[in-house]
Motif scaffolding. Sequence first.
Motif, mmCIF file in Angstrom:
data_model
loop_
_atom_site.group_PDB
_atom_site.id
_atom_site.type_symbol
_atom_site.label_atom_id
_atom_site.label_comp_id
_atom_site.label_asym_id
_atom_site.label_seq_id
_atom_site.Cartn_x
_atom_site.Cartn_y
_atom_site.Cartn_z
ATOM 1 N N UNK A 242 8.439 -93.447 3.252
ATOM 2 C CA UNK A 242 9.835 -93.889 1.503
ATOM 3 C C UNK A 242 9.794 -94.692 1.212
ATOM 4 N N UNK A 243 9.330 -96.279 1.014
ATOM 5 C CA UNK A 243 8.591 -97.222 -0.034
ATOM 6 C C UNK A 243 7.787 -97.044 -0.137
ATOM 7 N N UNK A 244 6.644 -96.866 0.659
ATOM 8 C CA UNK A 244 5.706 -96.179 -0.145
ATOM 9 C C UNK A 244 5.467 -94.793 -1.784
ATOM 10 N N UNK A 245 6.119 -94.025 -0.767
ATOM 11 C CA UNK A 245 6.496 -92.858 -1.888
ATOM 12 C C UNK A 245 7.187 -93.260 -3.025
ATOM 13 N N UNK A 246 8.708 -94.897 -2.917
ATOM 14 C CA UNK A 246 9.347 -95.397 -4.013
ATOM 15 C C UNK A 246 8.259 -95.703 -4.975
ATOM 16 N N UNK A 247 7.216 -96.106 -3.989
ATOM 17 C CA UNK A 247 6.283 -97.038 -5.165
ATOM 18 C C UNK A 247 5.454 -96.132 -6.003
ATOM 19 N N UNK A 248 5.144 -95.177 -5.922
ATOM 20 C CA UNK A 248 4.068 -94.335 -5.947
ATOM 21 C C UNK A 248 4.625 -94.216 -7.419
ATOM 22 N N UNK A 249 5.659 -93.412 -6.626
ATOM 23 C CA UNK A 249 6.746 -92.827 -7.718
ATOM 24 C C UNK A 249 7.276 -93.522 -8.864
ATOM 25 N N UNK A 250 7.673 -94.338 -8.569
ATOM 26 C CA UNK A 250 8.386 -95.322 -10.030
ATOM 27 C C UNK A 250 7.065 -95.559 -10.998
ATOM 28 N N UNK A 251 5.463 -95.891 -10.295
ATOM 29 C CA UNK A 251 4.620 -95.842 -11.536
ATOM 30 C C UNK A 251 3.981 -94.944 -11.793
ATOM 31 N N UNK A 252 4.209 -93.352 -11.211
ATOM 32 C CA UNK A 252 3.712 -92.283 -12.257
ATOM 33 C C UNK A 252 4.904 -92.484 -13.269
ATOM 34 N N UNK A 253 6.151 -92.294 -12.605
ATOM 35 C CA UNK A 253 6.435 -92.383 -13.448
ATOM 36 C C UNK A 253 6.584 -93.203 -14.888
ATOM 37 N N UNK A 254 6.650 -94.496 -14.294
ATOM 38 C CA UNK A 254 6.648 -95.190 -15.287
ATOM 39 C C UNK A 254 5.335 -94.956 -16.314
ATOM 40 N N UNK A 255 3.587 -95.126 -15.638
ATOM 41 C CA UNK A 255 3.263 -94.494 -16.473
ATOM 42 C C UNK A 255 3.215 -93.353 -17.509
ATOM 43 N N UNK A 256 4.219 -92.282 -17.827
ATOM 44 C CA UNK A 256 4.532 -91.409 -17.925
ATOM 45 C C UNK A 256 5.108 -91.387 -19.229
ATOM 46 N N UNK A 257 6.081 -92.442 -19.106
ATOM 47 C CA UNK A 257 6.742 -92.786 -19.902
ATOM 48 C C UNK A 257 6.276 -93.412 -21.188
ATOM 49 N N UNK A 258 5.161 -94.301 -19.904
ATOM 50 C CA UNK A 258 5.597 -95.864 -20.900
ATOM 51 C C UNK A 258 4.043 -95.126 -22.255
ATOM 52 N N UNK A 259 3.032 -94.723 -21.303
ATOM 53 C CA UNK A 259 1.925 -94.482 -22.342
ATOM 54 C C UNK A 259 2.632 -93.457 -23.796
ATOM 55 N N UNK A 260 3.121 -92.320 -23.878
ATOM 56 C CA UNK A 260 3.542 -91.233 -24.924
ATOM 57 C C UNK A 260 4.148 -93.140 -25.972
ATOM 58 N N UNK A 261 5.008 -93.048 -25.237
ATOM 59 C CA UNK A 261 5.976 -94.769 -25.913
ATOM 60 C C UNK A 261 5.541 -95.200 -26.868
ATOM 61 N N UNK A 262 4.438 -96.075 -26.088
ATOM 62 C CA UNK A 262 3.067 -96.691 -26.972
ATOM 63 C C UNK A 262 2.216 -96.210 -28.220
ATOM 64 N N UNK A 263 1.900 -95.290 -27.678
ATOM 65 C CA UNK A 263 1.356 -94.441 -28.990
ATOM 66 C C UNK A 263 2.022 -94.140 -29.928
ATOM 67 N N UNK B 42 11.158 -99.282 -22.558
ATOM 68 C CA UNK B 42 12.104 -100.643 -21.649
ATOM 69 C C UNK B 42 12.433 -99.369 -20.881
ATOM 70 N N UNK B 43 12.487 -98.353 -20.378
ATOM 71 C CA UNK B 43 12.510 -97.895 -18.655
ATOM 72 C C UNK B 43 10.723 -97.960 -17.987
ATOM 73 N N UNK B 44 9.973 -97.837 -19.054
ATOM 74 C CA UNK B 44 8.912 -97.725 -18.682
ATOM 75 C C UNK B 44 8.544 -98.857 -17.882
ATOM 76 N N UNK B 45 8.960 -100.405 -18.698
ATOM 77 C CA UNK B 45 8.216 -101.609 -18.095
ATOM 78 C C UNK B 45 9.590 -101.761 -17.110
ATOM 79 N N UNK B 46 10.880 -101.113 -16.759
ATOM 80 C CA UNK B 46 11.881 -101.332 -15.773
ATOM 81 C C UNK B 46 11.153 -100.636 -15.061
ATOM 82 N N UNK B 47 10.667 -99.659 -14.676
ATOM 83 C CA UNK B 47 10.039 -98.435 -13.641
ATOM 84 C C UNK B 47 8.827 -99.883 -12.617
ATOM 85 N N UNK B 48 7.812 -99.758 -14.124
ATOM 86 C CA UNK B 48 6.845 -100.805 -13.904
ATOM 87 C C UNK B 48 7.864 -101.888 -12.511
ATOM 88 N N UNK B 49 8.697 -102.617 -12.800
ATOM 89 C CA UNK B 49 9.476 -103.773 -12.497
ATOM 90 C C UNK B 49 9.389 -103.622 -11.074
#
Length: 82
Positions: A46-67, A22-29
């Motif tokens: 700052x907007x570009x940094x926020x987009x990149x940060x959301x994508x990176x953190x979302x990926x780091x949270x979502x990938x292990x959760x799915x596995x 849920x957190x990973x998909x929320x960060x992607x959203x």
Amino acid sequence: MSTDDLAARRRRIAQMTTIGQRLGYLLYLAAAALFFSGFATSFRGPLVTAVIACLVVGSLVLAPAIIFSYAVRAADREEPLA
């Protein structure tokens, strides 16, 4: 390890994977919403940094959760406890 301990551990991991997904998909959203708001206006640093940060953190949270969610489901299929 008894079957009750194992079942409790599986349920705890399943709950953590649900929260992680849920957190990973929320960060992607959030990244998508930020991207389209930047697309509609103008991309600032700052907007570009926020987009990149959301994508990176979302990926780091979502990938292990799915596995781990697949691992818990496979363990339940292989050796049902309840």
